[in-house]
Each structure stands twice: as structure tokens, then as C-alpha cells.
Design a protein around this motif. Structure first.
Motif, PDB file in Angstrom:
ATOM      1  N   ALA A 223       0.829  -1.200   0.000  1.00 35.95           N
ATOM      2  CA  ALA A 223       0.000   0.000   0.000  1.00 35.95           C
ATOM      3  C   ALA A 223       0.866   1.254   0.000  1.00 35.95           C
ATOM      4  O   ALA A 223       0.568   2.235  -0.682  1.00 35.95           O
ATOM      5  CB  ALA A 223      -0.931   0.000   1.213  1.00 35.95           C
ATOM      6  N   ARG A 224       1.958   1.214   0.763  1.00 34.10           N
ATOM      7  CA  ARG A 224       2.870   2.361   0.800  1.00 34.10           C
ATOM      8  C   ARG A 224       3.464   2.619  -0.585  1.00 34.10           C
ATOM      9  O   ARG A 224       3.647   3.771  -0.990  1.00 34.10           O
ATOM     10  CB  ARG A 224       4.007   2.099   1.797  1.00 34.10           C
ATOM     11  CG  ARG A 224       3.636   2.357   3.240  1.00 34.10           C
ATOM     12  CD  ARG A 224       4.827   2.056   4.146  1.00 34.10           C
ATOM     13  NE  ARG A 224       4.643   0.795   4.865  1.00 34.10           N
ATOM     14  CZ  ARG A 224       5.615   0.089   5.388  1.00 34.10           C
ATOM     15  NH1 ARG A 224       6.868   0.487   5.259  1.00 34.10           N
ATOM     16  NH2 ARG A 224       5.360  -1.022   6.042  1.00 34.10           N
ATOM     17  N   ASP A 225       3.763   1.549  -1.301  1.00 36.00           N
ATOM     18  CA  ASP A 225       4.372   1.684  -2.621  1.00 36.00           C
ATOM     19  C   ASP A 225       3.422   2.317  -3.639  1.00 36.00           C
ATOM     20  O   ASP A 225       3.864   2.766  -4.704  1.00 36.00           O
ATOM     21  CB  ASP A 225       4.826   0.320  -3.139  1.00 36.00           C
ATOM     22  CG  ASP A 225       6.016  -0.228  -2.358  1.00 36.00           C
ATOM     23  OD1 ASP A 225       6.680   0.563  -1.650  1.00 36.00           O
ATOM     24  OD2 ASP A 225       6.264  -1.444  -2.443  1.00 36.00           O
ATOM     25  N   CYS A 226       2.118   2.338  -3.336  1.00 35.33           N
ATOM     26  CA  CYS A 226       1.121   2.892  -4.259  1.00 35.33           C
ATOM     27  C   CYS A 226       1.018   4.402  -4.192  1.00 35.33           C
ATOM     28  O   CYS A 226       0.474   5.036  -5.101  1.00 35.33           O
ATOM     29  CB  CYS A 226      -0.268   2.314  -3.945  1.00 35.33           C
ATOM     30  SG  CYS A 226      -0.502   0.607  -4.431  1.00 35.33           S
ATOM     31  N   LEU A 227       1.488   5.011  -3.126  1.00 35.71           N
ATOM     32  CA  LEU A 227       1.246   6.428  -2.887  1.00 35.71           C
ATOM     33  C   LEU A 227       1.812   7.299  -4.014  1.00 35.71           C
ATOM     34  O   LEU A 227       3.019   7.350  -4.232  1.00 35.71           O
ATOM     35  CB  LEU A 227       1.857   6.849  -1.552  1.00 35.71           C
ATOM     36  CG  LEU A 227       1.373   6.088  -0.304  1.00 35.71           C
ATOM     37  CD1 LEU A 227       2.002   6.674   0.948  1.00 35.71           C
ATOM     38  CD2 LEU A 227      -0.142   6.100  -0.209  1.00 35.71           C
ATOM     39  N   GLY A 228       0.914   7.962  -4.730  1.00 37.61           N
ATOM     40  CA  GLY A 228       1.334   8.843  -5.811  1.00 37.61           C
ATOM     41  C   GLY A 228       1.799   8.129  -7.060  1.00 37.61           C
ATOM     42  O   GLY A 228       2.349   8.755  -7.968  1.00 37.61           O
ATOM     43  N   ARG A 229       1.557   6.827  -7.150  1.00 40.13           N
ATOM     44  CA  ARG A 229       1.999   6.045  -8.301  1.00 40.13           C
ATOM     45  C   ARG A 229       0.848   5.853  -9.276  1.00 40.13           C
ATOM     46  O   ARG A 229      -0.185   5.281  -8.922  1.00 40.13           O
ATOM     47  CB  ARG A 229       2.517   4.688  -7.837  1.00 40.13           C
ATOM     48  CG  ARG A 229       3.025   3.785  -8.967  1.00 40.13           C
ATOM     49  CD  ARG A 229       3.518   2.461  -8.403  1.00 40.13           C
ATOM     50  NE  ARG A 229       3.932   1.548  -9.459  1.00 40.13           N
ATOM     51  CZ  ARG A 229       4.340   0.297  -9.252  1.00 40.13           C
ATOM     52  NH1 ARG A 229       4.412  -0.162  -8.019  1.00 40.13           N
ATOM     53  NH2 ARG A 229       4.682  -0.480 -10.268  1.00 40.13           N
ATOM     54  N   PRO A 230       0.974   6.317 -10.517  1.00 42.30           N
ATOM     55  CA  PRO A 230      -0.134   6.165 -11.467  1.00 42.30           C
ATOM     56  C   PRO A 230      -0.276   4.739 -11.983  1.00 42.30           C
ATOM     57  O   PRO A 230       0.684   3.959 -11.974  1.00 42.30           O
ATOM     58  CB  PRO A 230       0.254   7.113 -12.602  1.00 42.30           C
ATOM     59  CG  PRO A 230       1.746   7.182 -12.539  1.00 42.30           C
ATOM     60  CD  PRO A 230       2.102   7.069 -11.081  1.00 42.30           C
TER      61      PRO A 230
END
Length: 338
Positions: A223-230
Motif C-alpha cells: 500500500a505504501r508503494d502505491c502512494l502517488g503512483r499512477p
């Protein structure tokens, strides 16, 4: 061959736009694959074009890419002002600082803070091109034509503008950020929440979302890796937005953590570099500089890509371009270099 051009959406476009929405793979709130939600959105867009607005009032201006025979093969939209009824909510990634003299420790942690910072802003979205015509520059045409639409009547669009990108999804379709956060508060699947948002607005988000900041360190690594990732399919659109002058300032979508970027309308490159020119001649065949051209405003708006000759305050276009833009000799068109 008839030249493809952008025009306002029509009620009759519904079957084609629904097909585009289904091909999008989900996650595009402003282009829902749900029939009822999409039909209502198109109906509201048609109503918006007919309103004769004089200021931003929550209108939705959905544009379609007409391949020249009435068939819609792409979409894009401009939202005049968002969240006027129930607010527009997203997360801001902030930092918090903790210090202990006793342990001689200083610790910084990221936190997700709910904000309404973009309530009342304009938005560009709904950008999608049929897979059958990808690779021909049509995504770029759709994206930049939205800004020419704004330039034609800037008074009906809020000056601060944002764009939300779809957040990243795993290859199996799962959405790690939603699974770690949203699912626990909304108690529904991501697709169900997304369709409800598209069909009924976002009041339920304000009702059920977490009331307090969320410490990022408490989220699972995925979930952390998703932050701001398109989303993988939104990377090109993200790059185009940044190239236009939009900036990512750590705002993310509350559902899938996709990046939210922002700009002042006057600073958007396509708007800033565009010029209004008089059509001095209409010739038989294309020649000149690769360009994007627009004519008309609101319900009469048209835009297309064409080669055109610019000299001073005048422009020469070919007959197919004049037909696509619905203009004659002497008309004024907005031009920007491709």
C-alpha cells in the motif's frame, strides 16, 4: 478520408462511450463502465453545454473524438468546478515530527491528512482513447484540446485546475491501497465504491472516510508503494500533464492513492502558447506546420490536428480541416504548435 475532430458529447454517443468505458479497465470515476451512471453523466454533460454558463457552476464539459463519421473513439472532459455540493476530498501526504530527549531520538513519519484543498477547483479528466487508434497521437490531441476549450471561454472554468490519475493496480487487478485503507471504512469492493461515486456523488466519502490522519508506516508495504503512483496505463497521461506545467505536490486520491496534480490555468503551456488567428485562405491539400486548431466555444467547440501555414496574424488551412472545425474563410481559430 475525413479528418478526426473533437466535439461536445451527444446523447447518441452513449453506446460508443460505454464501449470505451468498458475497455478502460476500471478505476476511471469520470468514465464509469456502469450503464446507469454513464448515461446520467452524459445527460448532465449535454445539459451543461446547453446552460450558457457565465461562470464556473459545476458543469461537466465532456468531449468526444469523432473519427469523422459520427463514431466516438475517444473521450476527454473539463469540469468547471468540482465538489460544490458536498466537497472534494483527497489525501495530502504530510510529515510529522516526534522527538524524545530521554531517548535522544528524533523521528519523522509521513501521514495522510484528509483535505478539501481542491473544492471549487476545475478538473480535467476522462481521457481515454480506443485501443484501435492508439499510437497515432490521439491521446495528445485529446489532452491538449481540453486546454484550448478552456482558452476559448476561460470565464466559465475555475482558475485553479487539477487532474487525478488512476492509481496503480497489481497485475491481478487488486488495489493494495484500497485493501489497506478504504475497504475497512466503506465495507465494499473498490469497483462498487467507484461506481457509487460516479453515479451518486461523493457525499458517502465524507460520511464514511477516516476522520483522522493515517500514519503511512502502519500501512502494508504494498500500500505504501502505491502512494502517488499512477496506473501503468496512465503513465503517458501523467507525463503529458507534467509537460503542460502541472505539478505533483503530494496530493493523492482517497480510493487508490493515484497522484493528483495541479496548475493555474494561465500557466498551462498549451493555453499560454496558443494564438487566435484569422483564416486567410482555405486550400485543397494540407501543408505547413503540424498544429492543433480549435474553433467555436462551449456547444460549438471543435478541435483537430492539422498542418497549417501561419503568417503574422493569419493562417491558411485545407478544406478537410475547415470542414472538421466547421469554419469558412475569414473565421478566427485558435492555433498552437503540435
Amino acid at each position: 478520408m475525413t479528418k478526426p475532430f473533437l466535439r461536445p458529447v451527444r446523447e447518441s454517443d452513449f453506446p460508443a462511450v460505454l464501449d470505451l468505458a468498458r475497455q478502460s479497465g476500471g478505476g476511471m470515476t469520470n468514465l464509469p463502465a456502469d450503464e446507469q451512471a454513464l448515461r446520467a453523466r452524459i445527460a448532465f454533460a449535454v445539459e451543461s453545454f446547453a446552460r450558457d454558463a457565465s461562470m464556473p457552476g459545476g458543469e461537466v464539459y465532456m468531449l468526444t473524438l469523432d473519427r469523422g463519421d459520427g463514431q466516438a473513439v475517444g473521450t476527454a472532459a473539463v469540469f468547471s468546478a468540482i465538489g460544490l455540493d458536498s466537497g472534494f476530498v483527497n489525501y495530502k501526504i504530510n510529515w510529522t515530527f516526534h522527538a524524545s530527549k530521554q531517548l535522544n531520538k528524533r523521528i519523522s513519519r509521513r501521514v495522510l491528512v484528509p483535505t478539501h484543498d481542491f473544492t471549487g477547483s476545475a478538473e480535467v479528466g476522462s481521457l481515454f482513447v480506443s485501443p484501435e487508434i492508439r499510437g497515432g497521437g490521439f491521446g495528445k490531441l485529446l489532452a491538449r484540446a481540453r486546454y484550448l476549450f478552456i482558452a476559448q471561454t476561460p470565464e466559465i472554468i475555475a482558475e485553479h485546475i487539477c487532474a487525478e490519475l488512476r492509481g496503480w493496480r497489481a497485475p491481478d487487478g487488486s488495489q493494495p491501497f484500497w485493501d489497506a485503507v478504504g475497504r475497512h471504512f466503506f465495507e465494499m469492493d473498490f469497483e462498487e465504491a467507484d461506481v457509487h461515486n460516479a453515479a451518486n456523488g461523493n457525499q458517502f466519502i465524507a460520511d464514511l472516510m477516516p476522520r483522522y490522519p493515517i500514519y503511512v508506516c502502519l500501512l502494508p508495504p504494498a500500500a505504501r508503494d502505491c502512494l502517488g503512483r499512477p496506473h501503468d496505463n496512465a503513465v503517458a497521461a501523467y507525463k503529458m500533464l507534467l509537460d503542460e506545467g502541472f505539478e505533483f505536490d503530494d496530493y493523492i486520491d482517497i480510493f487508490d492513492a493515484g497522484p493528483l496534480v495541479e496548475a493555474k490555468t494561465k500557466n498551462i503551456r498549451t493555453i499560454r502558447e496558443s494564438r487566435v488567428l484569422a483564416v486567410s485562405d482555405i486550400v485543397e491539400s494540407e501543408a505547413g506546420e503540424d498544429s492543433i486548431l480549435a474553433a467555436g466555444a462551449v456547444a460549438a467547440f471543435r478541435a483537430c490536428r492539422a498542418k497549417a501555414k501561419v503568417a503574422g496574424e493569419e493562417i491558411v488551412i485545407d478544406r478537410e480541416t475547415a470542414k472538421a472545425l466547421n469554419v469558412d474563410k475569414g473565421a478566427r481559430v485558435r492555433w498552437v504548435k503540435w
